[in-house]
Design an enzyme around this catalytic site. Structure first.
Site, mmCIF file in Angstrom:
data_model
loop_
_atom_site.group_PDB
_atom_site.id
_atom_site.type_symbol
_atom_site.label_atom_id
_atom_site.label_comp_id
_atom_site.label_asym_id
_atom_site.label_seq_id
_atom_site.Cartn_x
_atom_site.Cartn_y
_atom_site.Cartn_z
ATOM 1 C CG HIS A 1 101.246 -11.969 35.973
ATOM 2 N ND1 HIS A 1 102.572 -12.013 36.326
ATOM 3 C CD2 HIS A 1 100.576 -12.647 36.948
ATOM 4 C CE1 HIS A 1 102.709 -12.667 37.469
ATOM 5 N NE2 HIS A 1 101.510 -13.070 37.862
ATOM 6 C CB CYS B 1 104.387 -13.474 40.684
ATOM 7 S SG CYS B 1 104.126 -15.037 41.543
ATOM 8 C CG HIS C 1 104.417 -18.092 37.512
ATOM 9 N ND1 HIS C 1 105.315 -17.049 37.542
ATOM 10 C CD2 HIS C 1 103.350 -17.683 38.272
ATOM 11 C CE1 HIS C 1 104.816 -16.065 38.277
ATOM 12 N NE2 HIS C 1 103.637 -16.432 38.720
ATOM 13 C CE LYS D 1 104.089 -15.795 34.930
ATOM 14 N NZ LYS D 1 103.984 -14.474 34.268
ATOM 15 C CG PHE E 1 100.000 -14.835 45.894
ATOM 16 C CD1 PHE E 1 99.276 -14.846 44.722
ATOM 17 C CD2 PHE E 1 100.250 -16.048 46.520
ATOM 18 C CE1 PHE E 1 98.803 -16.035 44.172
ATOM 19 C CE2 PHE E 1 99.781 -17.244 45.985
ATOM 20 C CZ PHE E 1 99.052 -17.241 44.814
ATOM 21 C CD GLU F 1 97.877 -9.829 32.432
ATOM 22 O OE1 GLU F 1 98.892 -9.200 32.067
ATOM 23 O OE2 GLU F 1 97.912 -11.038 32.771
#
Length: 409
Positions: free
Chosen positions: A301, A161, A338, A333, A397, A312
């Site tokens: 994010h 991502c 996403h 998002k 990831f 975050e």
């Protein structure tokens, strides 16, 4: 090093098929998440996603080409077409060395799944000879290069991502150091399909708020229960300041700096303290050579996962200290889902449009802010505010972290 400017934007996602529509729907906090229509979800735990509805690839390419391109490739072409038109770059010598870095985290999964099904039913002879070029994730850069005649450095950045923000960082690097004058960068993804939905659902990464699609993506909210799959593409035209000025281009703003790091922690979970993310933010600030207190907005994010959002915001506190409480914090998002490898580029374009137009979109699903975040400046409603400096974060990831500092005009 040379300065890098943004001169063109192209976007497609669940709430927009153009940058102008995107701008208006961000301001109005339109939510494009709904029940999945692309396949039968009867046996699935998750039945919601941020789909691009009524997408017609023939508006961007001829029928023969469209049939040979997976949906993520069609999105990449559509977004690039708009970005190049927006930049007013005409045919010329610049194409001979224009970089193309249009990322995808997964690639043509729809095509792969379809061909697996065909082979299972009828054997290997029916597998499409176009499977591999339709599927591999580097092909977004490949088809953009082919369709628009761009002959400079051409490759893909694959970091889940974080893929498309890595692409923007790499394009910035190529221009800064004089390898190219123009870079077409961004990302595309189309993975609203049975297998990815089932896989993410089984790892408990997706929201199961099927009875409330519009309220399902809830970054920073105490009741968040996972991300919502989205799809689409975002493409940005970058140029050296000199090249843009020479042709009297319209400039949105400057990429002042970027930072990259790795968590070295876990294959899918973030470091709970956001240490790696904080490192990327600090590197981006140092690279920009600006006072951290100049940052007024963080487009996060913010996937709406229980651990990710906290990590975050801890990273922001680590990087900015007390100033973190003054920064406007948002996560886009919540509006369109996403889009994995395409997400960061789509959101970066949203950030640029907000800064140009003088607003900060709110977080409509922030009903019960997480206790740890109550002292942070996360607007529920859209705020009219002209931002000069902002930071965009993306994580993936594998522990991939990227941050970019952007300055508007």
């Amino acid at each position: 090093m040379r300065k890098v400017v943004v001169t063109g934007l192209g976007v497609i996602n669940a709430i927009a098929k153009s940058k102008d529509e995107f701008k208006e729907n961000l301001k109005n906090m339109v939510i494009g998440i709904d029940h999945i229509s692309q396949f039968d979800t009867t046996d699935h735990k998750v039945k919601i996603a941020g789909e691009v509805k009524d997408f017609d690839p023939l508006l961007y390419m001829d029928k023969k080409i469209a049939k040979r391109y997976d949906r993520f490739l069609q999105f990449a072409i559509a977004a690039t077409k708009e970005a190049l038109e927006d930049s007013n770059l005409e045919d010329g010598e610049w194409k001979e060395n224009a970089a193309v870095i249009v990322a995808s985290g997964i690639g043509g999964f729809k095509t792969l799944y379809k061909e697996f099904q065909k082979m299972e039913k009828k054997g290997p002879k029916v597998v499409s000879p176009f499977l591999i070029p339709m599927m591999i994730s580097d092909m977004a850069s490949g088809v953009v290069s082919i369709e628009f005649g761009l002959k400079g450095p051409n490759f893909n950045t694959v970091s889940a991502c974080a893929s498309s923000l890595h692409a923007i960082a790499m394009g910035t690097m190529l221009i800064r150091h004089g390898y190219v004058d123009v870079a077409i960068v961004g990302g595309a993804e189309a993975t609203i399909d049975p297998m990815p939905i089932a896989a993410f659902a089984n790892m408990k990464a997706l929201s199961t708020r099927n009875d409330d699609p519009k309220g399902s993506s809830r970054p920073f909210d105490k009741d968040r229960d996972g991300f919502v799959m989205g799809e689409g593409a975002g493409v940005v035209v970058l140029e050296s300041e000199e090249h843009a000025k020479k042709r009297n281009a319209n400039v949105y703003g400057y990429i002042e700096g970027f930072g990259m790091s790795g968590d070295a922690y876990h294959i899918s979970a973030p470091d709970e303290n956001g240490t790696g993310a904080a490192k990327a933010i600090k590197i981006a600030l140092k690279d920009s050579n600006i006072d951290p207190e100049k940052i007024e907005l963080a487009n996060c994010h913010a996937t709406s996962t229980p651990s990710g959002d906290i990590a975050e915001t801890r990273a922001l506190r680590n990087a900015f200290g007390d100033h973190a409480k003054k920064i406007y914090i948002q996560g886009s998002k919540t509006l369109f889902g996403h889009a994995l490898g395409g997400a960061a580029a789509i959101e970066f374009i949203g950030l640029i449009l907000q800064m140009k137009e003088g607003f900060i979109h709110g977080m409509p699903n922030l009903v019960n802010p997480d206790d740890e975040l109550k002292d942070l400046n996360i607007p529920k409603e859209t705020v009219n505010y002209k931002t000069k400096y902002a930071i965009k974060n993306a994580f993936g990831f594998g522990g991939h972290n990227v941050s970019i500092v952007y300055r508007s005009l």
